[in-house]
Design a protein around this motif. Structure first.
Motif, short mmCIF file in Angstrom:
data_model
loop_
_atom_site.label_atom_id
_atom_site.label_comp_id
_atom_site.label_asym_id
_atom_site.label_seq_id
_atom_site.Cartn_x
_atom_site.Cartn_y
_atom_site.Cartn_z
N PHE A 75 42.42 47.38 48.77
CA PHE A 75 40.96 47.32 48.80
C PHE A 75 40.41 46.81 47.47
N GLY A 76 40.99 47.27 46.36
CA GLY A 76 40.51 46.87 45.04
C GLY A 76 40.77 45.41 44.72
N ASP A 77 41.84 44.83 45.26
CA ASP A 77 42.11 43.41 45.04
C ASP A 77 41.28 42.53 45.97
N ASN A 212 47.85 41.53 48.79
CA ASN A 212 48.92 41.46 49.79
C ASN A 212 50.05 42.40 49.39
N PHE A 213 50.02 43.63 49.93
CA PHE A 213 51.03 44.63 49.57
C PHE A 213 52.43 44.19 49.95
N LEU A 214 52.56 43.49 51.07
CA LEU A 214 53.88 43.06 51.52
C LEU A 214 54.50 42.02 50.58
N SER A 215 53.67 41.38 49.75
CA SER A 215 54.20 40.36 48.84
C SER A 215 55.16 40.96 47.81
N ASN A 346 45.53 38.72 41.40
CA ASN A 346 45.31 38.84 42.84
C ASN A 346 46.04 40.02 43.48
N ILE A 347 47.05 40.59 42.81
CA ILE A 347 47.70 41.81 43.34
C ILE A 347 47.80 42.90 42.26
#
Length: 413
Positions: A75-77, A212-215, A346-347
């Protein structure tokens, strides 16, 4: 880069983002540790088992932190650091006020109601530190980041001390929950004056993938960086989650009549607060995040060994060692700052928010291991086995993670 004057440095270190983040972390820690402090009196008053039911509720809170860390990080990114600072504090403040009214809840399923509220509180509490450290890291000059984030954590961690004192002075464990919730609501209004991170604004409307957490799991180098950041923080919650929160379990084997977990937590956080303030200056002087964390880990593991095997046979000695371990694990802010500096804008909030909450979320795993080994070993030996695993991972990661001192944070993954 031109050297800043002393007045300019102080202006940055005590700027609005630092002050508001410090106050937020103060309330966050107050509410985060409050259950550990009131675990025994609150569960006895509600007719529940302090150890069995207490472990279940603590695990619910930690799972909430784990899931909340992922949610608020993304959410913060995607929506900005300030959105997390507003949303998270509202969630955990309302949950804590509700905990204050537990004595008036229906007695049926009271355990699950308590656990549910701590789960919701955990979700809210997960966003505070990561967003605050990210905002401060992106707002301060790179040569002042370590000191700024240490001020945030050093002041913020005193919330644990105030929580214990509030419990002692408020006249009831439930009143302490209500006070914590009210403090959060009041701070919510102060945050209106905070501005969004300038570095985040530069990518806010860019097409680059954000949050993108999955990144973290699709690139080997990024995954290794992420796992090392998590491993570095594990000893902090080993010391708090087992040696302080479960202090009463060590009393019989150490020959101590009684150990109060609330006081153990309070004294540990007295040490952590001082250690966090010191860690930023140590890193600044050494010009290295890695060296500062490594030396503090060495100091901590020596304290754990003496505490468990050095005839800690009085209540006072145990609390003194809690201060020692707190001083050593006072690299908490440094480890979160290290996580912020490892990843692109970005992450960055996703990393900085999920990493400390992954550590907190692994507390149930540590407690499970502790309980598992207790079947065949003493409480002390069981704690030592878990400690060896945790510190081993932390030492390896601190020695092999990339150095980030003075790294420019204006980059994306």
């Amino acid at each position: 880069m031109q050297e800043l004057s002393t007045s300019s440095k102080l202006k940055y270190i005590f700027s609005i983002p630092v002050i508001i983040s410090a106050l937020g972390y103060f309330v966050d820690i107050y509410d985060l540790l409050l259950f550990g402090i009131v675990r025994i009196p609150s569960l006895k008053a509600l007719g529940l088992n302090p150890d069995v039911d207490g472990t279940f509720i603590l695990n619910a809170q930690m799972i909430g932190l784990l899931l909340g860390g992922i949610f608020w990080g993304i959410f913060g990114d995607k929506k900005g650091r300030l959105s997390v600072l507003f949303g998270s504090i509202l969630v955990y403040s309302l949950a804590n006020i509700a905990c204050g009214f537990l004595p008036y809840f229906p007695k049926e399923h009271l355990l699950y109601q308590y656990a549910g509220l701590r789960f919701i509180a955990g979700i809210g509490l997960a966003g505070e530190l990561g967003a605050g450290i990210t905002l401060v890291s992106e707002s301060l000059p790179k040569n002042l980041r370590a000191i700024g984030t240490s001020v945030v954590a050093g002041f913020g961690l005193m919330g644990a001390v105030v929580a214990q004192l509030t419990v002692e002075l408020a006249g009831g464990w439930n009143i302490s929950y209500i006070i914590g919730g009210i403090l959060g609501v009041l701070l919510l209004f102060l945050r209106i004056s905070v501005s969004e991170s300038g570095i985040y604004k530069t990518i806010e409307h860019q097409s680059v993938s954000k949050g993108n957490f999955l990144s973290f799991f699709t690139n080997k180098d990024r995954l290794i960086r992420y796992l090392k950041c998590i491993a570095i923080g594990l000893p902090t919650w080993f010391c708090i989650g087992i040696l302080a929160v479960l202090a009463n379990q060590f009393a019989p084997e150490l020959g101590i009549e009684n150990l109060n977990p609330g006081k153990a937590i309070m004294w540990a956080y007295v040490g952590i607060s001082a250690g966090d303030l010191a860690s930023g200056f140590i890193s600044h002087l050494l010009k290295s995040r890695k060296k500062a964390i490594f030396y503090m880990l060495v100091f901590t593991v020596i304290g754990v060994a003496i505490m468990l095997f050095g005839k800690t046979n009085t209540e006072t000695k145990y609390y003194i060692f809690c201060v020692w371990l707190g001083l050593g694990t006072g690299y908490w802010a440094m480890f979160v700052t290290l996580a912020a500096e490892q990843f692109g804008t970005n992450i960055r909030n996703t990393a900085t928010t999920t990493v400390p909450n992954m550590v907190r979320g692994l507390v149930p795993v540590m407690i499970f291991g502790f309980d598992f080994f207790k079947k065949d070993f003493s409480v002390i030996v069981s704690a030592a086995i878990v400690g060896i695993i945790v510190f081993g991972l932390a030492f390896y990661s601190s020695l092999t993670v990339s150095e980030t001192h003075d790294r420019d944070l204006d980059f994306t993954e």
